[in-house]
Design a protein around this motif. Structure first.
Motif, PDB file in Angstrom:
ATOM      1  N   ALA B 225     -62.286  51.683 -74.729  1.00  0.00           N
ATOM      2  CA  ALA B 225     -63.122  52.697 -75.359  1.00  0.00           C
ATOM      3  C   ALA B 225     -63.237  52.420 -76.853  1.00  0.00           C
ATOM      4  O   ALA B 225     -62.270  52.013 -77.492  1.00  0.00           O
ATOM      5  N   GLY B 226     -64.458  52.596 -77.394  1.00  0.00           N
ATOM      6  CA  GLY B 226     -64.665  52.420 -78.830  1.00  0.00           C
ATOM      7  C   GLY B 226     -64.694  50.973 -79.270  1.00  0.00           C
ATOM      8  O   GLY B 226     -64.502  50.667 -80.440  1.00  0.00           O
ATOM      9  N   GLN B 227     -64.878  50.067 -78.326  1.00  0.00           N
ATOM     10  CA  GLN B 227     -64.926  48.643 -78.704  1.00  0.00           C
ATOM     11  C   GLN B 227     -66.298  48.050 -78.410  1.00  0.00           C
ATOM     12  O   GLN B 227     -66.418  46.858 -78.138  1.00  0.00           O
ATOM     13  N   ASP B 228     -67.347  48.883 -78.486  1.00  0.00           N
ATOM     14  CA  ASP B 228     -68.687  48.368 -78.235  1.00  0.00           C
ATOM     15  C   ASP B 228     -69.060  47.292 -79.244  1.00  0.00           C
ATOM     16  O   ASP B 228     -68.783  47.416 -80.438  1.00  0.00           O
ATOM     17  N   THR B 229     -69.684  46.245 -78.746  1.00  0.00           N
ATOM     18  CA  THR B 229     -70.316  45.277 -79.655  1.00  0.00           C
ATOM     19  C   THR B 229     -71.793  45.631 -79.712  1.00  0.00           C
ATOM     20  O   THR B 229     -72.259  46.493 -78.969  1.00  0.00           O
ATOM     21  N   LEU B 230     -72.524  44.949 -80.562  1.00  0.00           N
ATOM     22  CA  LEU B 230     -73.940  45.261 -80.710  1.00  0.00           C
ATOM     23  C   LEU B 230     -74.695  45.179 -79.372  1.00  0.00           C
ATOM     24  O   LEU B 230     -75.424  46.117 -79.028  1.00  0.00           O
ATOM     25  N   PRO B 231     -74.508  44.099 -78.609  1.00  0.00           N
ATOM     26  CA  PRO B 231     -75.254  44.043 -77.337  1.00  0.00           C
ATOM     27  C   PRO B 231     -74.883  45.176 -76.380  1.00  0.00           C
ATOM     28  O   PRO B 231     -75.774  45.762 -75.767  1.00  0.00           O
ATOM     29  N   THR B 232     -73.585  45.491 -76.231  1.00  0.00           N
ATOM     30  CA  THR B 232     -73.227  46.556 -75.276  1.00  0.00           C
ATOM     31  C   THR B 232     -73.687  47.918 -75.798  1.00  0.00           C
ATOM     32  O   THR B 232     -74.091  48.782 -75.025  1.00  0.00           O
ATOM     33  N   TYR B 233     -73.658  48.111 -77.117  1.00  0.00           N
ATOM     34  CA  TYR B 233     -74.147  49.361 -77.705  1.00  0.00           C
ATOM     35  C   TYR B 233     -75.629  49.539 -77.406  1.00  0.00           C
ATOM     36  O   TYR B 233     -76.080  50.616 -76.995  1.00  0.00           O
ATOM     37  N   MET B 234     -76.395  48.436 -77.615  1.00  0.00           N
ATOM     38  CA  MET B 234     -77.842  48.512 -77.388  1.00  0.00           C
ATOM     39  C   MET B 234     -78.135  48.813 -75.936  1.00  0.00           C
ATOM     40  O   MET B 234     -79.020  49.604 -75.605  1.00  0.00           O
ATOM     41  N   LEU B 235     -77.386  48.178 -75.056  1.00  0.00           N
ATOM     42  CA  LEU B 235     -77.565  48.421 -73.628  1.00  0.00           C
ATOM     43  C   LEU B 235     -77.345  49.903 -73.323  1.00  0.00           C
ATOM     44  O   LEU B 235     -78.126  50.532 -72.601  1.00  0.00           O
ATOM     45  N   GLY B 236     -76.290  50.462 -73.918  1.00  0.00           N
ATOM     46  CA  GLY B 236     -75.981  51.873 -73.730  1.00  0.00           C
ATOM     47  C   GLY B 236     -77.105  52.760 -74.242  1.00  0.00           C
ATOM     48  O   GLY B 236     -77.510  53.719 -73.580  1.00  0.00           O
TER      49      GLY B 236
END
Lengths: 363, 273
Positions: B225-236
């Motif tokens: 949790a709280g370790q999003d990178t830019l690609p996973t954040y954008m996907l979210g």
């Protein structure tokens, strides 16, 4: 003269057991200080392996190598007072000409001022002063060759090894570099061990030549001796052009080392017979005579009679391909002169040769 | 003249019917979506299909979005760290597979190193998920270490290939010449092998960096949790709503990738000579 390199009982094989390849067999060799020594032979004869063992890139399977009296067997190339000029030159592409030349001295930990002075001296020695700051990719093949030489000479090695260094150059440049090498060797007094498959290169530059084949030294001697008195068929064939004749032995040992052979057409001629061989009288032996050591005479005169089959023009001379009385072929080299046109095919002529030109060889 | 005749009669794919059309379609498919994405990042309105005028407001929004800043920095940090470790390991691997002579199992090792090129990413992702979960339970550690380790392993082959390619073109005679000129093995490496490897190492690092920056699957399965990178954040984000803010972020991302790939190209071309 002192001995620079002393090799005793050296063998080298690659692989194990029955599959082992014997690259060098029972090599015994001494090379004198200041000598220009050449290892000559066809590719695969072991000359490069021997050079690599002297340099320290390979270890002998058995045997001892001494340099200036000191056993160096087992020492790495960085611990031997020997430098190499590689066939590919192996110049460091990321270093300037000057940095390349100074590399050995830098590794030896010499002070900067000394390196600078030696590099300048070496640049002058190989006439490359103007190129000091160029990269190897920015100079020509001949210039790279000079830099490779200067780099190997800069640490003042006791021995300089040269692995076919001229093979990548064109003919004219090669001739130039041959005399350049000879000059550098005389000026520096360093022992040169030169590897080549080019017999002409070997003959023109060397003090002594070792002719090698299949991992063995077949003959060792000055160029004149190798050329004039080859010990066997391989050496005679490999060095220069030669005529091989099958002739009958009539008399053995007229004097020491002499025999009488029956020539095609029935005349008899004396020939040199090496002490190492002893064919029975009446048997066929192989005799050799160099193309330039026979001379044409008017038909009917001379030792043998021949018919001109064809002629090949070489500029300075012409090779006449002859058929002897018994249909054996014979090549005669004749110097071209404007007042003496070369004979047309079909012309009959006689052949004569100096005593001693004919030699019986071991088969 | 002979040469021309031979060249003319040789089979040429460019003369097949439809060659031009297929080529154009391919390029359109490759680049048109990206062009549209970039174009609409500058749109004044929120629409992804109707142009309403030029504006930088979505870039402004992206810069002011603290979440975007956080995940971008995390992505960059992760990419630099993973690519660095991967490059060091890949350099050692390349030296081990090209500079020690043939040894049994060499081809096998080559294949093993290149695992990420052959195993589907989703398989690696699930495997990592299970593996990492087990360690998390045992140790209680939930930091960035897992992502760094996973990204490093994943980047190794991409870093390894250019370094190995560079080493294979290096003449062994250069190292022999250094030894002949009194360099110890370490000096020969320091003064000859290493400087000549630099273009390959830089290229390897850049490839590793881009791969780490780009990967979604591995990150998605490994992150806590709280370790999003830019690609996973954008996907979210895309799962909820698609605003041109995403276009702006993607465009910046694209610009960064392009810069790195261009640098990679120039380094391998000018220094690789």
């Amino acid at each position: 003269m002192s001995q620079e390199i002393e090799i005793t009982g050296l063998n080298k094989s690659f692989g194990q057991g029955a599959a082992a390849f014997h690259a060098l067999r029972a090599i015994d060799l001494t090379i004198a200080t200041g000598e220009f020594f050449t290892l000559l032979g066809p590719s695969g004869c072991g000359k490069t392996t021997l050079l690599r063992i002297i340099a320290g890139f390979e270890e002998p399977s058995t045997g001892v190598l001494r340099i200036n009296g000191k056993d160096v067997t087992g020492l790495g190339p960085d611990k031997r007072p020997i430098n190499t000029v590689f066939q590919s030159y192996a110049l460091f592409p990321h270093m300037s000409v000057a940095q390349n030349i100074g590399f050995g001295l830098k590794m030896l930990g010499k002070p900067k001022s000394e390196i600078k002075a030696t590099v300048a001296e070496m640049l002058q020695l190989v006439r490359m002063e103007a190129m000091a700051d160029r990269l190897p990719s920015e100079i020509s093949g001949g210039q790279q060759q000079r830099v490779a030489l200067a780099r190997a000479l800069a640490p003042r090695p006791r021995v300089l090894l040269l692995d076919e260094p001229l093979s990548a150059l064109d003919l004219k440049l090669r001739k130039e570099m041959q005399s350049e090498l000879k000059r550098l060797q005389t000026e520096t007094g360093i022992t040169f061990v030169f590897v080549t498959h080019d017999q002409e290169e070997a003959l023109t530059m060397s003090d002594r030549i070792a002719v090698m084949s299949a991992g063995e030294i077949l003959q060792l001697g000055p160029p004149q001796e190798i050329y004039n008195a080859p010990v066997n068929r391989f050496v005679a064939d490999f060095i220069g052009d030669t005529n091989f004749l099958r002739l009958r032995l009539r008399v053995k040992a007229v004097a020491a080392g002499e025999a009488v052979l029956e020539l095609p057409g029935g005349k008899q001629a004396s020939a040199r017979l090496p002490a190492s061989i002893s064919p029975p009288v009446g048997s066929l032996v192989t005799a050799v005579i160099r193309p330039e050591q026979a001379e044409p005479t008017p038909a009917g005169q001379g030792e043998m009679q021949a018919v001109v089959a064809s002629a090949t023009f070489f500029g300075t001379d012409t090779h006449l391909h002859l058929l002897l009385d018994d249909a054996q072929g014979f090549v005669l080299r004749r110097q071209n002169r404007p007042d003496q046109p070369s004979p047309a095919p079909g012309t009959k002529l006689g052949l004569t040769f100096a005593p001693g030109a004919l030699r019986v060889l071991e088969d | 003249m002979m040469g021309c005749a031979v060249a003319r009669s040789r089979f040429s794919i460019t003369r097949l019917p439809g060659f031009g059309l297929i080529a154009i379609l391919t390029f359109v498919m490759l680049y048109l979506p990206i062009v549209i994405l970039v174009a609409f990042s500058f749109n004044e309105g929120i629409s992804q299909s109707r142009w309403e005028g030029f504006s930088l407001q979505w870039y402004q929004a992206a810069f002011n979005n603290s979440q975007v800043r956080d995940v971008s920095l995390r992505s960059l940090w992760l990419a630099v760290t993973a690519a660095s470790f991967a490059t060091i390991l890949a350099t050692l691997a390349a030296l081990g597979t090209t500079r020690v002579g043939r040894f049994p199992g060499q081809t096998m090792i080559y294949a093993l190193i290149n695992q990420p090129l052959m195993v589907p990413e989703i398989v690696t992702g699930i495997a990592l998920l299970i593996f990492v979960a087990a360690i998390k339970v045992q140790t209680g550690y939930t930091g960035m270490g897992y992502l760094v380790a996973a990204h490093t392993a994943f980047c190794i082959p991409f870093a390894y290939l250019p370094i190995r390619a560079r080493l294979e073109t290096l003449d062994h005679a250069l190292e022999a010449a250094a030894a002949d000129l009194y360099a110890s093995p370490i000096q020969a490496f320091r003064y000859i092998t290493l400087p000549l490897m630099v273009p390959g190492i830089l290229a390897g690092f850049m490839l590793g960096f881009v791969i780490s920056l780009d990967t979604v699957v591995i990150t998605e399965f490994v992150k806590s949790a709280g370790q999003d990178t830019l690609p996973t954040y954008m996907l979210g984000q895309l799962r909820r709503s698609v605003t041109p803010e995403m276009n702006a972020i993607a465009t910046l991302f694209l610009a960064l990738s392009l810069m790195i790939v261009t640098a990679f190209f120039f380094i391998t071309r000018t220094r690789g000579r």
